[in-house]
Design a protein around this motif. Structure first.
Motif, PDB file in Angstrom:
ATOM      1  N   PRO A  53       0.931  -1.264  -0.021  1.00  0.00           N
ATOM      2  CA  PRO A  53       0.183  -0.002  -0.170  1.00  0.00           C
ATOM      3  C   PRO A  53       0.827   1.433  -0.225  1.00  0.00           C
ATOM      4  O   PRO A  53       0.283   2.270  -0.166  1.00  0.00           O
ATOM      5  N   ASP A  54       2.028   1.220   0.301  1.00  0.00           N
ATOM      6  CA  ASP A  54       3.001   2.219   0.122  1.00  0.00           C
ATOM      7  C   ASP A  54       3.363   3.030  -1.280  1.00  0.00           C
ATOM      8  O   ASP A  54       3.859   3.997  -1.515  1.00  0.00           O
ATOM      9  N   ASP A  55       3.138   2.038  -2.114  1.00  0.00           N
ATOM     10  CA  ASP A  55       3.374   2.341  -3.617  1.00  0.00           C
ATOM     11  C   ASP A  55       2.383   3.198  -4.392  1.00  0.00           C
ATOM     12  O   ASP A  55       1.299   3.196  -4.037  1.00  0.00           O
ATOM     13  N   THR A  56       2.983   4.128  -5.200  1.00  0.00           N
ATOM     14  CA  THR A  56       2.290   4.771  -6.135  1.00  0.00           C
ATOM     15  C   THR A  56       2.600   4.408  -7.437  1.00  0.00           C
ATOM     16  O   THR A  56       3.726   4.381  -7.840  1.00  0.00           O
ATOM     17  N   TRP A  57       1.632   3.907  -8.177  1.00  0.00           N
ATOM     18  CA  TRP A  57       1.728   3.598  -9.709  1.00  0.00           C
ATOM     19  C   TRP A  57       1.273   4.613 -10.589  1.00  0.00           C
ATOM     20  O   TRP A  57       0.584   5.519 -10.266  1.00  0.00           O
ATOM     21  N   THR A  58       1.815   4.444 -11.846  1.00  0.00           N
ATOM     22  CA  THR A  58       1.339   5.253 -12.899  1.00  0.00           C
ATOM     23  C   THR A  58       0.549   4.272 -13.864  1.00  0.00           C
ATOM     24  O   THR A  58       0.812   3.211 -14.137  1.00  0.00           O
ATOM     25  N   CYS A  59      -0.879   4.613 -14.626  1.00  0.00           N
ATOM     26  CA  CYS A  59      -1.439   4.183 -15.724  1.00  0.00           C
ATOM     27  C   CYS A  59      -1.021   4.995 -16.989  1.00  0.00           C
ATOM     28  O   CYS A  59      -1.601   5.919 -17.400  1.00  0.00           O
ATOM     29  N   ALA A  75      -6.480  -0.079 -24.240  1.00  0.00           N
ATOM     30  CA  ALA A  75      -6.492  -0.987 -25.206  1.00  0.00           C
ATOM     31  C   ALA A  75      -5.179  -1.878 -25.546  1.00  0.00           C
ATOM     32  O   ALA A  75      -5.141  -2.739 -26.477  1.00  0.00           O
ATOM     33  N   PHE A  76      -4.285  -1.491 -24.687  1.00  0.00           N
ATOM     34  CA  PHE A  76      -2.833  -2.203 -24.588  1.00  0.00           C
ATOM     35  C   PHE A  76      -2.573  -2.815 -23.296  1.00  0.00           C
ATOM     36  O   PHE A  76      -2.967  -2.330 -22.201  1.00  0.00           O
ATOM     37  N   ASP A  77      -2.569  -4.194 -23.369  1.00  0.00           N
ATOM     38  CA  ASP A  77      -2.533  -5.331 -22.122  1.00  0.00           C
ATOM     39  C   ASP A  77      -1.411  -4.730 -20.995  1.00  0.00           C
ATOM     40  O   ASP A  77      -1.798  -5.276 -19.816  1.00  0.00           O
ATOM     41  N   PHE A  78      -0.598  -3.734 -21.281  1.00  0.00           N
ATOM     42  CA  PHE A  78       0.310  -3.574 -20.251  1.00  0.00           C
ATOM     43  C   PHE A  78      -0.531  -2.496 -19.366  1.00  0.00           C
ATOM     44  O   PHE A  78      -0.127  -2.457 -17.793  1.00  0.00           O
ATOM     45  N   SER A  79      -1.608  -1.956 -19.591  1.00  0.00           N
ATOM     46  CA  SER A  79      -2.386  -1.275 -18.757  1.00  0.00           C
ATOM     47  C   SER A  79      -3.020  -2.068 -17.746  1.00  0.00           C
ATOM     48  O   SER A  79      -3.408  -1.785 -16.547  1.00  0.00           O
ATOM     49  N   VAL A  80      -3.360  -3.550 -17.816  1.00  0.00           N
ATOM     50  CA  VAL A  80      -3.838  -4.445 -17.134  1.00  0.00           C
ATOM     51  C   VAL A  80      -2.879  -4.461 -16.089  1.00  0.00           C
ATOM     52  O   VAL A  80      -3.513  -4.688 -14.776  1.00  0.00           O
ATOM     53  N   TRP A  81      -1.668  -4.733 -16.282  1.00  0.00           N
ATOM     54  CA  TRP A  81      -0.795  -4.944 -15.199  1.00  0.00           C
ATOM     55  C   TRP A  81      -0.694  -3.457 -14.248  1.00  0.00           C
ATOM     56  O   TRP A  81      -0.603  -3.535 -12.815  1.00  0.00           O
ATOM     57  N   GLU A  82      -0.705  -2.346 -14.887  1.00  0.00           N
ATOM     58  CA  GLU A  82      -0.650  -1.192 -14.138  1.00  0.00           C
ATOM     59  C   GLU A  82      -1.928  -0.985 -13.455  1.00  0.00           C
ATOM     60  O   GLU A  82      -1.516  -0.588 -12.145  1.00  0.00           O
ATOM     61  N   THR A 130      -0.088 -10.819 -24.987  1.00  0.00           N
ATOM     62  CA  THR A 130      -1.606 -10.574 -24.466  1.00  0.00           C
ATOM     63  C   THR A 130      -2.321 -12.007 -24.226  1.00  0.00           C
ATOM     64  O   THR A 130      -2.920 -12.080 -23.082  1.00  0.00           O
ATOM     65  N   GLU A 131      -2.078 -13.074 -24.781  1.00  0.00           N
ATOM     66  CA  GLU A 131      -2.622 -14.135 -24.675  1.00  0.00           C
ATOM     67  C   GLU A 131      -2.273 -14.967 -23.634  1.00  0.00           C
ATOM     68  O   GLU A 131      -2.818 -16.025 -23.170  1.00  0.00           O
ATOM     69  N   THR A 132      -1.043 -14.447 -23.156  1.00  0.00           N
ATOM     70  CA  THR A 132      -0.565 -15.152 -21.491  1.00  0.00           C
ATOM     71  C   THR A 132      -0.683 -14.064 -20.503  1.00  0.00           C
ATOM     72  O   THR A 132       0.036 -14.502 -19.552  1.00  0.00           O
ATOM     73  N   THR A 133      -1.538 -13.274 -20.308  1.00  0.00           N
ATOM     74  CA  THR A 133      -2.012 -12.327 -19.357  1.00  0.00           C
ATOM     75  C   THR A 133      -0.648 -11.275 -19.076  1.00  0.00           C
ATOM     76  O   THR A 133      -0.150 -11.439 -17.940  1.00  0.00           O
ATOM     77  N   VAL A 134      -0.125 -10.453 -20.138  1.00  0.00           N
ATOM     78  CA  VAL A 134       0.578  -9.564 -20.022  1.00  0.00           C
ATOM     79  C   VAL A 134       1.969  -9.880 -19.937  1.00  0.00           C
ATOM     80  O   VAL A 134       3.018  -9.595 -20.470  1.00  0.00           O
ATOM     81  N   HIS A 135       2.432 -10.740 -18.590  1.00  0.00           N
ATOM     82  CA  HIS A 135       3.765 -10.958 -18.381  1.00  0.00           C
ATOM     83  C   HIS A 135       3.772 -12.638 -18.196  1.00  0.00           C
ATOM     84  O   HIS A 135       3.086 -13.255 -17.752  1.00  0.00           O
ATOM     85  N   VAL A 136       5.075 -13.160 -18.661  1.00  0.00           N
ATOM     86  CA  VAL A 136       5.437 -14.617 -18.556  1.00  0.00           C
ATOM     87  C   VAL A 136       6.639 -14.635 -17.795  1.00  0.00           C
ATOM     88  O   VAL A 136       6.817 -15.698 -16.842  1.00  0.00           O
ATOM     89  N   THR A 137       7.647 -13.820 -18.087  1.00  0.00           N
ATOM     90  CA  THR A 137       8.983 -14.091 -17.218  1.00  0.00           C
ATOM     91  C   THR A 137       9.480 -12.798 -16.520  1.00  0.00           C
ATOM     92  O   THR A 137       9.086 -11.793 -17.087  1.00  0.00           O
ATOM     93  N   ALA A 138      10.457 -12.724 -15.856  1.00  0.00           N
ATOM     94  CA  ALA A 138      11.030 -11.521 -15.255  1.00  0.00           C
ATOM     95  C   ALA A 138      12.541 -11.842 -15.120  1.00  0.00           C
ATOM     96  O   ALA A 138      12.551 -12.943 -14.624  1.00  0.00           O
ATOM     97  N   THR A 139      13.256 -10.672 -15.249  1.00  0.00           N
ATOM     98  CA  THR A 139      14.775 -10.777 -14.909  1.00  0.00           C
ATOM     99  C   THR A 139      15.207  -9.446 -14.365  1.00  0.00           C
ATOM    100  O   THR A 139      14.602  -8.529 -14.800  1.00  0.00           O
TER     101      THR A 139
END
Length: 857
Positions: A443-449, A454-461, A557-566
């Motif tokens: 809850p201490d975080d502030t995010w930007t949208c 219409a771009f699935d990156f917004s789903v994550w944001e 998009t077909e795998t819900t925005v993100h799959v891997t991370a590094t």
């Protein structure tokens, strides 16, 4: 063609003494090379370990790798081990230009006492080569080439194959034998018979020798031995060799598998995530945040901030309105709203009404939005939230399960019809849950949208913020177009979690370097397009890794925005790493060949995604869904895999490298584009009879320089003015898909097979390379140049055009949002008044922009 040197390790009988061996070598050398002052002598070394130990094996390997001293043709080193009285070895190393492999074996026979030195006759070489290969050598060369081709993704592999000298005397000594070049054609569709019919060729003069080579032996050629001698595992080469021996001649090479069943199983496990997340609906997870933090700020847009309770009440009101307008569970609802608190509230309202929201970007052309809404079959489209207020509360009813659809986002489609991806609630909540602890989301975080709905990156944001109790700041349209304004927003709103495409982040980082106030971002998530990590070094200088974590995420998009991370480090940036990391908990990645089998570790193949993020499929596209969403034979729950169409390699440590696309899909400034969709729109124009679309530019990682060019053949009776063709395309395609140029041709160039020949397409226009970064220049007034002329010069530099006039349109000249930002930066550096990005959009011609800025011309 030959290696610089080669070696042979010879085991000696126990009765052979050091003195006798040294004498035999001296006698033979004086006989073979009389008068040579660099005749070889015997060197003796003690190895403080048993002959069968790993330490002894490492010593033999090290000696075999050690090069010869310059000018010496032969070195002989006797190794005696701790278990004296047992085995001793002589490691012979020869200059390949003086002694070939057969000669080295003759030397060994002489030292062992099996052959008299006088029986061996030195000859000057080389002799003519016998290019005929025995069946065993041909199969081994084919297997070696095929194994290496799988690891490298190569369609042709060259192997140096040892071949004997023709009519060589049996005891001749010298560099008489040689190597031929075996070039294996591994193109798609090639068969076992075709590969085994390959004939070697003599090395061409001046041609670089193959990096791969087989070694000569007393019989057929063999693979090189020793540590690091082979770029692929020898047992996999042997496995393919056996398949070449037993497979029917018409077997496609793609069906030969270097991996055993056990190795295939290991590869499948390697890319599996460790966690199966709990299933929740998005609105249920949001309700939990409302209950625990009702008065905490949830959503900011401009001067307005809503608490969690206020946002929840606003969404309830809109959900009541949706039901009053006939929306029922499972219905699709279009949302065509500007970036605002109402947009997020409407998304939540649709979910509360147990319906499915379909974002329609108001910045897209109206015709495009209408096509998308028609394709989805929306019940209604919300353009004014006021129409949904003032209705009675909807009746209470049980909601569908977390596996039911939550939203549909459309992606580019090769048939000209965008594909609607149907994503359920539980995929989104699983995504947030998968990274909550690792990213320290709180809850201490502030995010930007920042991105379009219409771009699935917004789903994550959006849900990354609201499902972890954070505050979401909605960035308005014009601020997203100005890195300086966006940077100021980050400082003003104390943003701590930032999500960007690499293209946008490059512009923001440039603004950050020149800003007085520092941003306090602790986490930057990069995604949406491939990352070139090298430009991040400047960011690390101002934002050390212990203060700001940079995470590169790969997803679809077909795998819900993100799959891997590094986590991207300074070391990775210096190395230009292509790694996209390991799969998220609950996700899995596999790299498969064309037949759905795992490829060897480190070999390229198609990235296939499984686990918690795989979408339900394509809306109303059962055929395409069946093609791309396939059963997962390893999932006891019966979930499916998504064939991404992306190329990648899964490394032995479980990390994934992204290598591009299998098909002609491309990424342009973070947007996934099917060139076939653009071509389809062009062909729908009655004035066009044929069309082709290409993507050019982007060299050196400059995303702004990526440009879509179109070529059209006019229909009979149509004019040759490309303007109307491009104007029609602009009404149907979003800005990032509109071709920068449309070139009219009398006919498209074709290959002999009747296919488009891209190499035969003419240049789309007289362009020079655009500038890749703003270069400092003296103020315009210092040179007495009219400001309007300076602005024209900036346009020429950025857009790479030879000339520009007052009526030329920025967008028609190939402009894009990143070029617009670059023009504003150059204008400031060259002493011009501020060029607001909004003004460039409103007055896109050079003359109108100069007039709006009151510039003298």
């Amino acid at each position: 063609m030959q290696p610089a040197h080669h070696t042979l390790t010879v085991s000696l009988p126990p009765a052979v003494t050091d003195t006798a061996l040294a004498a035999a070598l001296t006698t033979a050398a004086e006989l073979w090379w009389p008068g040579d002052r660099r005749r070889p002598r015997l060197w003796t070394e003690s190895v403080p370990a048993p002959a069968a130990s790993d330490a002894a094996a490492r010593r033999r390997a090290a000696e075999a790798r050690r090069p010869l001293a310059p000018g010496h043709r032969l070195r002989a080193v006797l190794l005696r081990y701790a278990d004296e009285g047992h085995r001793a070895d002589v490691v012979l190393t020869a200059d390949a230009s003086a002694l070939d492999a057969r000669s080295l074996r003759l030397v060994a026979r002489v030292l062992r006492g099996d052959l008299a030195p006088a029986a061996v006759t030195p000859l000057a070489g080389p002799l003519p080569l016998d290019l005929r290969l025995d069946g065993e050598t041909r199969r081994l060369a084919s297997a070696f080439a095929l194994a290496v081709g799988r690891y490298e993704g190569a369609s042709a592999v060259r192997v140096a194959v040892p071949v004997p000298a023709r009519d060589r005397p049996p005891y001749a000594l010298g560099a008489l034998d040689g190597h031929a070049v075996f070039t294996a054609d591994l193109s798609p569709g090639r068969t076992v018979a075709e590969l085994l019919a390959t004939e070697p060729a003599a090395p061409a003069e001046g041609d670089d020798p193959p990096l791969l080579e087989l070694m000569a032996s007393d019989g057929p050629a063999v693979l090189p031995t020793g540590p690091g001698a082979l770029p692929v595992p020898s047992h996999q080469v042997e496995r393919i060799r056996q398949q070449l021996l037993t497979s029917p001649p018409n077997t496609c090479l793609s069906r030969l598998n270097p991996l055993s069943e056990a190795e295939s199983a290991e590869q499948l496990v390697l890319g599996a995530g460790p966690k199966d997340p709990k299933a929740l609906r998005i609105d249920e997870a949001f309700a939990a945040q409302v209950a625990s933090r009702p008065d905490a700020p949830a959503l900011t847009a401009g001067p307005t901030t809503l608490s969690y309770a206020e946002l929840d009440r606003r969404a309830e009101v809109l959900a009541d309105g949706l039901c009053a307008h006939g929306v029922r569970p499972g219905d699709l609802v279009g949302l065509c709203l500007p970036r605002s608190t109402d947009l997020v509230a409407a998304m939540l309202a649709v979910l509360k009404a147990d319906a499915v929201h379909v974002p329609l970007d108001p910045e897209h052309p109206a015709d495009r939005r209408e096509r998308t809404a028609r394709d989805a079959g929306v019940r209604l489209t919300v353009t004014d939230p006021a129409a949904l207020t003032g209705h009675p509360p909807r009746p209470t009813a049980p909601r569908r399960k977390p596996g039911s659809p939550a939203y549909v986002i459309h992606t580019s489609g090769s048939t000209g019809r965008p594909k609607g991806v149907l994503v359920p609630h539980l995929n989104v909540t699983a995504l947030v849950d998968a990274v909550r602890d690792d990213f320290g989301l709180s809850p201490d975080d502030t995010w930007t949208c920042f991105h379009s709905a219409a771009f699935d990156f917004s789903v994550w944001e959006i849900w990354g913020a609201l499902l972890t109790g954070g505050r979401l700041v909605v960035v308005d349209h014009w601020t997203t177009r100005s890195p300086e304004d966006f940077h100021a927003l980050l400082v003003r709103e104390r943003v701590s979690v930032l999500s960007q495409t690499p293209s946008a982040f490059t512009q923001l980082a440039a603004a950050d370097r020149g800003a007085q106030d520092a941003v306090g971002v602790r986490l930057v998530v990069l995604g949406g397009e491939p990352l070139d990590a090298r430009p991040l070094l400047d960011w690390f200088d101002l934002h050390p890794e212990d203060r700001c974590r940079l995470v590169n995420m790969y997803g679809i998009t077909e795998t819900t925005v993100h799959v891997t991370a590094t986590t991207v480090t300074r070391r990775q940036a210096l190395a230009g790493s292509r790694s996209v990391g390991r799969p998220l908990p609950g996700w899995s990645v596999r790299v498969l060949d064309a037949h759905g089998r795992p490829v060897p570790p480190g070999a390229p193949g198609e990235i296939v995604v499984g686990g918690a993020g795989v979408a339900l499929g394509y809306l109303n596209r059962p055929g395409l869904t069946a093609e791309r969403f396939v059963p997962d034979p390893l999932d006891p729950a019966g979930r499916r895999l998504y064939r991404s169409g992306d190329l990648g390699r899964l490394l032995p440590d479980g990390t994934l490298e992204h290598l591009g696309r299998v098909d002609d899909q491309v990424k342009v400034r973070g947007f996934r584009i099917e060139l076939g969709e653009i071509r389809h729109v062009l062909l729908e124009d009655p004035a066009v009879s044929a069309a082709a679309v290409t993507v050019t530019g982007g060299g050196g990682g400059d995303a702004a320089a990526v440009r879509i060019d179109a070529y059209v053949v006019p229909a009979p009776g149509a004019g040759e003015d490309p303007g109307p063709v491009r104007e029609r395309a602009a009404r149907l395609l979003p800005a990032h898909m509109v071709p920068a140029t449309v070139t009219v041709l009398p006919a498209l160039p074709l290959t002999a097979n009747g296919k488009l020949d891209p190499a035969g397409l003419p240049p789309p226009g007289a362009r020079r390379a655009p500038v890749t970064a703003p270069a400092p220049a003296p103020a315009a007034a210092a040179h007495g140049t009219a400001p309007g002329a300076v602005l024209a010069s900036i346009w020429r530099d950025v857009l790479g055009v030879e000339a520009v006039g007052p009526d030329d349109d920025f967008w028609d000249l190939g402009g894009n949002s990143l070029y617009a930002i670059r023009i504003g930066t150059l204008a400031r550096e060259r002493g011009l008044p501020e060029v607001p990005l909004r003004q460039l959009y409103l007055t896109p011609t050079l003359g109108a922009l100069s007039e709006a800025l009151s510039l003298e011309t």
